[in-house]
Design a protein around this motif. Structure first.
Motif, PDB file in Angstrom:
ATOM      1  N   MET A   1     -12.390  -2.222   1.093  1.00 36.12           N
ATOM      2  CA  MET A   1     -11.893  -1.109   0.276  1.00 36.12           C
ATOM      3  C   MET A   1     -11.646  -1.606  -1.144  1.00 36.12           C
ATOM      4  N   ILE A  44      -5.207  -5.267  -1.414  1.00 36.27           N
ATOM      5  CA  ILE A  44      -3.941  -4.590  -1.715  1.00 36.27           C
ATOM      6  C   ILE A  44      -3.374  -5.119  -3.040  1.00 36.27           C
ATOM      7  N   PRO A  45      -3.183  -4.208  -4.022  1.00 36.13           N
ATOM      8  CA  PRO A  45      -2.568  -4.650  -5.273  1.00 36.13           C
ATOM      9  C   PRO A  45      -1.113  -5.075  -5.037  1.00 36.13           C
ATOM     10  N   VAL A  46      -0.782  -6.272  -5.462  1.00 34.81           N
ATOM     11  CA  VAL A  46       0.585  -6.777  -5.282  1.00 34.81           C
ATOM     12  C   VAL A  46       1.329  -6.574  -6.605  1.00 34.81           C
ATOM     13  N   MET A  47       2.012  -5.428  -6.695  1.00 35.18           N
ATOM     14  CA  MET A  47       2.621  -5.013  -7.957  1.00 35.18           C
ATOM     15  C   MET A  47       4.067  -5.500  -8.041  1.00 35.18           C
ATOM     16  N   LEU A  48       4.237  -6.796  -7.821  1.00 34.29           N
ATOM     17  CA  LEU A  48       5.568  -7.409  -7.866  1.00 34.29           C
ATOM     18  C   LEU A  48       5.668  -8.243  -9.137  1.00 34.29           C
TER      19      LEU A  48
ATOM     20  N   ARG B   7      11.650  -9.059   1.291  1.00 34.97           N
ATOM     21  CA  ARG B   7      10.289  -9.596   1.404  1.00 34.97           C
ATOM     22  C   ARG B   7      10.251 -10.737   2.421  1.00 34.97           C
ATOM     23  N   THR B  66       0.406   7.466  -0.256  1.00 31.18           N
ATOM     24  CA  THR B  66       0.457   6.094  -0.748  1.00 31.18           C
ATOM     25  C   THR B  66       1.656   5.419  -0.100  1.00 31.18           C
ATOM     26  N   VAL B  70       7.456  -3.944   0.039  1.00 26.78           N
ATOM     27  CA  VAL B  70       7.625  -5.231  -0.631  1.00 26.78           C
ATOM     28  C   VAL B  70       7.007  -6.371   0.199  1.00 26.78           C
ATOM     29  N   GLU B  72       3.983  -7.966   2.314  1.00 33.40           N
ATOM     30  CA  GLU B  72       2.536  -7.882   2.566  1.00 33.40           C
ATOM     31  C   GLU B  72       2.229  -7.926   4.063  1.00 33.40           C
ATOM     32  N   LEU B  75       2.589  -4.507   5.347  1.00 36.16           N
ATOM     33  CA  LEU B  75       1.454  -3.680   4.902  1.00 36.16           C
ATOM     34  C   LEU B  75       0.210  -3.942   5.752  1.00 36.16           C
ATOM     35  N   ASP B  76       0.037  -5.181   6.218  1.00 39.37           N
ATOM     36  CA  ASP B  76      -1.077  -5.475   7.122  1.00 39.37           C
ATOM     37  C   ASP B  76      -0.962  -4.621   8.381  1.00 39.37           C
ATOM     38  N   ARG B  79      -1.711  -0.934   7.526  1.00 45.78           N
ATOM     39  CA  ARG B  79      -3.137  -0.687   7.349  1.00 45.78           C
ATOM     40  C   ARG B  79      -3.856  -0.661   8.697  1.00 45.78           C
ATOM     41  N   PHE B  92      -2.387   1.705   0.447  1.00 43.31           N
ATOM     42  CA  PHE B  92      -1.187   0.870   0.466  1.00 43.31           C
ATOM     43  C   PHE B  92      -1.121  -0.062  -0.735  1.00 43.31           C
ATOM     44  N   GLN B  93       0.093  -0.190  -1.262  1.00 40.57           N
ATOM     45  CA  GLN B  93       0.340  -1.139  -2.344  1.00 40.57           C
ATOM     46  C   GLN B  93       1.619  -1.902  -2.067  1.00 40.57           C
ATOM     47  N   CYS B  94       1.660  -3.100  -2.631  1.00 39.25           N
ATOM     48  CA  CYS B  94       2.854  -3.905  -2.498  1.00 39.25           C
ATOM     49  C   CYS B  94       3.696  -3.723  -3.756  1.00 39.25           C
ATOM     50  N   GLY B  95       4.955  -3.384  -3.583  1.00 32.77           N
ATOM     51  CA  GLY B  95       5.835  -3.193  -4.742  1.00 32.77           C
ATOM     52  C   GLY B  95       7.256  -2.924  -4.275  1.00 32.77           C
TER      53      GLY B  95
END
Lengths: 56, 260
Positions: A1, A44-48, B7, B66, B70, B72, B75-76, B79, B92-95
């Protein structure tokens, strides 16, 4: 993706809220203001902020 | 900062967040879905999506969800869940909840389920949720909460939560939630207790939090010696065989960002 254009349209830098641009090699998203690069890991964008590196 | 970040906590505990965890909070998920008023044109943001149960439940009802988290490792899981459910409209995004990486007015709705007690700043999260919502957009929150006017219950509960999971920050009271959400500029539509039907057992709860050894022993002791007000509030009941059953108090909250 891959990172879609729709997603790029709504993603911003979490710190300064400026636009981010996909790096040419696809490895990260770079903020046009503060030049922080947010890594893309496993698509996956890591927006940290803590995970970003400033690249001039 | 709590002694352990969310995290760190959720990267290490991700694999334990299975369907059993989801069953502990089935009613709060149903409550959120009922109050969401989803339609197929909408884009929703699931803040602290974790293993993606909420995102997967909203997915079939809207145009896109979306999921932000925090961790990953969580998030795995999220997904994988989306893939297994055949949902192609989940991204999915990490934030972090306090620094949402999205442009203003990007979403029709923001949902956050059983996570806000980990946030370092709920006011900051609410300000960010308001920023990314379109005018008139809906905010939906479900979380473990404390009863109003019961400081002893509040102190006992938050203490056992923090011992069990070092990334716990605070379960807020209903009155605190009302004040926080109102101060962030939202108009509250509903704020009520949501009763979960599946009781939690202490051993499972400790395992989900990765709490072992001395800390687990201390939590067990605190349960056995819980103040009577807490025993009543959370239906704390010793079971044959030594385990302990209980039910946390949950809040359901729906609010709107002002129009225009």
């Amino acid at each position: 993706m891959a990172i879609s254009k729709d997603l790029l349209d709504i993603l911003v830098c979490p710190l300064c809220k400026a636009t981010v641009e996909l790096k040419e090699d696809g490895s990260g998203l770079k903020c046009v203001e503060c030049h922080r690069v947010y890594p893309i890991r496993d698509d996956i964008p890591v927006m940290l902020i803590d995970e970003a590196k400033i690249e001039e | 900062m709590p002694p352990r970040t969310s995290r760190q906590q959720f990267d290490s505990q991700a694999k334990h967040y299975n369907a059993q965890w989801n069953a502990w909070s089935g009613e709060s998920l149903a409550w959120l879905l009922e109050k969401a008023g989803c339609d197929p044109s909408q884009k929703w943001l699931d803040v602290a999506t974790g293993a993606g149960f909420t995102a997967a439940a909203f997915g079939p009802l809207v145009s896109e969800v979306t999921g932000l988290d925090v961790s990953e490792a969580m998030l795995d899981q999220a997904r994988e869940r989306a893939r297994a459910s055949g949902l192609a409209n989940l991204v999915f995004q990490c934030g972090t909840a306090e620094e949402l990486p999205f442009s203003p007015e990007a979403f029709d709705g923001v949902v956050c389920r059983l996570a806000a007690h980990h946030f370092l700043s709920v006011p900051r999260f609410l300000a960010e949720a308001c920023r990314v919502l379109r005018p008139g957009g809906r905010l939906l929150i479900a979380d473990t909460a404390e009863p109003d006017g019961a400081p002893e219950v509040d102190a006992w509960h938050n203490h056992v939560e923090a011992l069990r999971d070092g990334s716990h920050v605070r379960n807020y009271t209903f009155a605190e939630w009302r004040a926080l959400v109102t101060a962030a500029g939202f108009a509250i539509e509903r704020l009520q207790e949501v009763c979960e039907s599946v009781p939690i057992t202490l051993q499972d709860w400790l395992e989900k939090g990765g709490c072992r050894g001395q800390a687990a022993g201390e939590v067990r002791r605190l349960f056995l010696e819980a103040p009577s007000e807490a025993v009543r509030a959370f239906s704390i009941t010793p079971m044959p065989g030594g385990d302990i059953r209980f039910q946390w108090v949950r809040i359901g909250l729906s609010a709107r960002k002002a129009d225009g």
